[in-house]
Scaffold this active site. Structure first.
Site, PDB file in Angstrom:
ATOM      1  N   GLU A 216      56.297  12.524  76.445  1.00 33.29           N
ATOM      2  CA  GLU A 216      56.234  11.633  75.276  1.00 33.29           C
ATOM      3  C   GLU A 216      57.317  11.976  74.255  1.00 33.29           C
ATOM      4  OE1 GLU A 216      52.630  12.114  73.079  1.00 33.29           O
ATOM      5  OE2 GLU A 216      52.734  10.122  72.155  1.00 33.29           O
TER       6      GLU A 216
ATOM      7  N   ASP B  18      54.065   7.023  62.824  1.00 38.71           N
ATOM      8  CA  ASP B  18      52.796   7.654  62.440  1.00 38.71           C
ATOM      9  C   ASP B  18      52.827   8.592  61.225  1.00 38.71           C
ATOM     10  OD1 ASP B  18      52.321   6.298  64.780  1.00 38.71           O
ATOM     11  OD2 ASP B  18      50.988   7.806  65.618  1.00 38.71           O
TER      12      ASP B  18
HETATM   13  C1  6A9 Z   1      44.793   7.422  70.739  1.00 37.95           C
HETATM   14  C2  6A9 Z   1      43.280   8.646  72.230  1.00 37.95           C
HETATM   15  C3  6A9 Z   1      42.651   9.621  75.690  1.00 37.95           C
HETATM   16  C4  6A9 Z   1      51.885   7.104  69.218  1.00 37.95           C
HETATM   17  O1  6A9 Z   1      53.123   5.248  72.702  1.00 37.95           O
HETATM   18  C5  6A9 Z   1      52.085   4.635  72.027  1.00 37.95           C
HETATM   19  C6  6A9 Z   1      52.040   5.083  70.583  1.00 37.95           C
HETATM   20  C7  6A9 Z   1      53.355   4.733  69.880  1.00 37.95           C
HETATM   21  O2  6A9 Z   1      53.446   3.353  69.724  1.00 37.95           O
HETATM   22  C8  6A9 Z   1      53.483   5.368  68.532  1.00 37.95           C
HETATM   23  O3  6A9 Z   1      54.764   5.112  68.020  1.00 37.95           O
HETATM   24  N1  6A9 Z   1      51.758   6.521  70.535  1.00 37.95           N
HETATM   25  C9  6A9 Z   1      53.244   6.858  68.614  1.00 37.95           C
HETATM   26  O4  6A9 Z   1      53.363   7.439  67.358  1.00 37.95           O
HETATM   27  C10 6A9 Z   1      50.464   6.881  71.170  1.00 37.95           C
HETATM   28  C11 6A9 Z   1      49.277   6.337  70.419  1.00 37.95           C
HETATM   29  C12 6A9 Z   1      47.968   6.583  71.060  1.00 37.95           C
HETATM   30  C13 6A9 Z   1      46.841   6.166  70.157  1.00 37.95           C
HETATM   31  C14 6A9 Z   1      45.512   6.133  70.807  1.00 37.95           C
HETATM   32  C15 6A9 Z   1      43.557   7.368  71.512  1.00 37.95           C
HETATM   33  C16 6A9 Z   1      43.058   8.437  73.660  1.00 37.95           C
HETATM   34  O5  6A9 Z   1      42.771   9.647  74.280  1.00 37.95           O
END
Ligand code: 6A9
Length: 767
Positions: free
Chosen positions: A737, A505
């Site tokens: 996380e 990100d």
């Molecule tokens: C947001 C908001 C209830 C971010 O673990 C999933 C991903 C990874 O693949 C990525 O590498 N996460 C990491 O940088 C989380 C991404 C969530 C995005 C959606 C929506 C919902 O609120």
């Protein structure tokens, strides 16, 4: 007209499934071919629930209400805002059995399930929910448990009432389940068999869709009811009354709900019996259920030890239970989703819905991200492939079957109304030029030795198409370079425009996105992809030469250095149009002008020195990629510098694991906008630490001048990571996380088994 047609045909290809035969032969996941995985806890976004792997599944679930909380405290879907001090599966075998513990204030709930095979529709199952309160004296607060069953677009349900208010059973039929009976047994006191005084209510309602079940129940609650145990004070409480309907949606199915209100301690059981499972030895409840739960728990313990050997390695019982919980929460987070992605091509005006698709996948987080993410899944399957290779193969095949005619797999899978209900609209769209690291290939590499050839044969055309898609669409400016597409447009809005495709990100990249960029991590992923494609081709007796050649070219250490070694940084790096003199500055409020309201002050980006083509001066996870994916030769003259950066406390080393960005890097812990706190700019992330440990153990095992040093780092890093994750779990009740690089505290969302569960493989030293 020609341009019009071109646009139209591009849009059509975007939503056309890939022409290769599906990796999962039709019917292979249904109740006949795969009865053992038909029913499951495949609703990771609810605290406790089950469904079948069907497009329009029958679902069952649990809600609860501590009556002191009023109607607003109704618990159902996993929400961080519920403030539960812990919840998660302590044991879960991914198929037949699970034990979960939930702590909601002074209330403790244990939710258990066991399946029993039989018949042609996925067999039977039973639930047991045990409630206790750890209060200091006084009358036990009232607790309501709501057990429900709901249809979604097909199937029928019929209530069977006792005394007009107690829903004793539900009989029903659906397309794939045939006939069934669900029985709600009377609760008992704690562990004993004595019946417990309880009040019963039931609700029968038209359901406007599974995503609105909480609302249906909440809006049906009324506090006009009185709990009146004989000879004890009377108390008012909330119970389901009449459902008056919700505005908006037409009925999609039916909901039948059984509410039981009592004073804990208590045990309540539910049985599901399939009409086609004949000759059962007796109902799976009471003592029979206790015995089955005991048998499964013992089998789980045995299998866990056989698979990971943590007892043999000398981990104390509390740490073994932690590791069991980490694995179990990932298995209990497996979901079955069905629906359409919403996809957007670069020059198209409107997003288009992709065809209906099914996805069986683990999820990063049951509360915050209960859906599939492409690169997360490769990490999940590294662990699950050890526990249950057949299950893991099925997940990988599901993902590859999501591929479109171009060879693209969308990064985030938001399929079905329940999944959509969790995502703000601006995050729904999947962009057709956006990739994500091909980590599924890491998992596949692990599955390879024992994978049946027919499985590989079905996968292979899709693997090739996927690989070709990356090569075609993510090529960089020079031969053998790569570039993530889809960086944030409008760079002036961010300190550093994000690169969601990379998975990292907000990790700093070139300040000014341009076609000149070359991204080191993607190049390394492509080397790995080439290697795995070659390995699969060789297993199948298909031509592997081109993949091997590509692997060789991308692993050539001299070329790697020429393209990505930044002498001024003493590290590997990205290259692009970059300015190091960039900052965020408050822009003062603008006064109102004719036709324009006053604007609030806001942070904007300021570029104090023009960008020019150069290496990006960020030292962090990206710099480690040649080591992480073991492309760097053990005798590489660069290896000492990479190891030194890892071990330096000014740079990447912390007592809790490797941080994502060096402490002395310009964007270390800097916000990206007013609203975006740092994410991959310092925190410790477990997936990358896993790759680092895997690589270090590789270098420690290979002949070379850095062998001792690598072994030393390996031991220390492993100890730090495991100790911190365990400590955080013991203190907070959750896996997280990511973790603070200064205190080790869990950060971001929780629970996050996801890739944080890789700690199990680290404990097992299984790379
Ligand atoms: C947001 C908001 C209830 C971010 O673990 C999933 C991903 C990874 O693949 C990525 O590498 N996460 C990491 O940088 C989380 C991404 C969530 C995005 C959606 C929506 C919902 O609120």
């Amino acid at each position: 007209a020609a341009a019009e047609w071109k646009r139209w045909s591009a849009a059509a290809r975007l939503v056309t499934p890939h022409p290769a035969p599906p990796a999962l032969p039709p019917g292979s996941t249904g109740p006949l071919a795969s009865p053992q995985r038909f029913w499951g806890t495949y609703r990771p976004h609810v605290y406790f629930g089950m469904k079948t792997r069907s497009p329009r599944a029958l679902v069952t679930g649990l809600m609860w209400l501590r009556q002191s909380e009023g109607g607003g405290g109704l618990r159902h879907t996993c929400e961080q805002s519920d403030g539960l001090s812990r919840y998660g599966w302590l044991m879960h075998d991914g198929e037949n059995f699970g034990v979960q513990e939930i702590r909601d204030g002074d209330l403790s709930l244990k939710t258990e399930f066991v399946k029993r095979p039989g018949g042609e529709h996925g067999g039977d199952w039973s639930w047991r929910v045990t409630a206790r309160t750890e209060g200091a004296g006084g009358p036990a607060p009232l607790l309501s448990l709501f057990f429900y069953v709901a249809t979604d677009g097909q199937g029928t349900l019929r209530p069977h009432l006792e005394n007009g208010t107690r829903l004793a059973a539900v009989t029903g039929t659906t397309e794939e389940l045939g006939d069934f009976t669900l029985t709600f047994l009377r609760p008992t006191a704690g562990s004993g068999e004595d019946p417990k005084y309880a009040s019963y209510h039931y609700l029968e309602a038209a359901s406007p869709g599974l995503h609105r079940l909480t609302e249906v129940v909440r809006s049906s609650l009324s506090d006009r009811f009185v709990f009146a145990p004989p000879g004890r004070p009377r108390r008012r409480f909330f119970a389901v009354d009449a459902f008056r309907g919700l505005p908006g949606e037409a009925p999609r199915g039916r909901l039948l709900l059984h509410q039981v209100t009592l004073e804990p301690p208590s045990t309540a059981e539910v049985t599901f019996e399939s009409g086609s499972a004949a000759g059962r030895p007796g109902r799976l409840a009471g003592a029979a259920l206790s015995a089955a739960l005991g048998r499964h728990a013992a089998a789980f313990e045995r299998r866990f030890e056989e698979t990971f050997g943590l007892g043999r390695k000398g981990f104390p019982p509390a740490q073994r239970r932690f590791a069991q919980a980490a694995l179990s929460e990932l298995l209990g987070g497996l979901g079955y989703f069905h629906g359409r992605s919403l996809v957007q091509a670069p020059l198209q005006e409107r997003p288009v819905p992709a065809p209906e698709a099914a996805l069986f996948t683990a999820v990063p987080s049951r509360s915050f991200f209960p859906r599939g993410f492409l690169w997360d899944e490769g990490f999940h399957q590294l662990l699950l492939a050890r526990w249950d290779p057949a299950l893991s193969r099925e997940v990988v095949a599901h993902w590859l079957d999501l591929m479109n005619a171009e060879g693209w797999i969308p990064r985030e899978q938001i399929l079905g109304e329940e999944a959509r209900a969790k995502v703000p609209p601006e995050f729904l769209l999947q962009h057709s030029e956006t990739a994500n690291p091909p980590t599924l290939l890491l998992a596949l590499q692990r599955l390879l030795p024992a994978a049946p050839p027919p499985f590989l044969r079905r996968l292979f055309p899709r693997l090739r198409a996927w690989y070709d898609w990356y090569n075609r669409t993510q090529a960089g400016p020079l031969p053998l370079t790569f570039r993530w597409r889809g960086r944030d447009p409008q760079p002036e809005r961010f300190l550093n425009p994000k690169t969601l495709a990379s998975g990292l990100d907000d990790y700093p990249r070139a300040s000014h996105p341009s076609p000149e960029e070359r991204h080191l991590d993607l190049r390394c992923w492509m080397a790995l992809a080439s290697r795995v494609l070659a390995e699969v081709a060789e297993r199948l007796g298909e031509p592997a030469g081109p993949y091997r050649e590509m692997e060789r070219a991308l692993s050539d250490n001299e070329l790697l250095e020429r393209l990505h070694w930044a002498p001024e940084l003493g590290a590997f790096a990205d290259y692009g149009n970059h300015s190091a003199a960039v900052g965020l500055r408050w822009q003062p409020a603008a006064p109102p002008a004719p036709g324009r309201p006053p604007s609030a002050p806001r942070l904007v980006r300021e570029v104090r020195e023009a960008p020019r083509p150069r290496f990006v001066e960020a030292l962090g996870y990206v710099s480690l990629f040649p080591l992480l994916l073991q492309l760097l030769r053990p005798d590489s003259p660069r290896l000492p510098a990479v190891l030194a950066a890892m071990r330096s406390e000014r740079q990447l080393w912390t007592p809790f694991g490797l941080r994502s960005l060096a402490r002395d890097s310009p964007l270390y812990m800097r916000r990206n906008t007013q609203h975006d706190p740092p994410y991959w700019r310092g925190s410790v992330w477990v997936n990358i630490n896993y790759l680092a440990l895997r690589a270090l153990s590789g270098y420690a095992g290979a002949e070379g001048p850095q062998r001792e040093r690598a072994a030393e780092l390996y031991r220390e890093l492993r100890h730090n990571l495991v100790a911190n994750l365990y400590r955080q779990y013991a203190e907070s009740g959750f896996l997280w996380e990511h973790y603070s690089d200064s205190t080790g505290r869990g950060q971001g969302c929780h629970p996050f088994a996801g890739w944080s569960a890789l700690v199990v493989l680290v404990m097992a030293e299984d790379y």
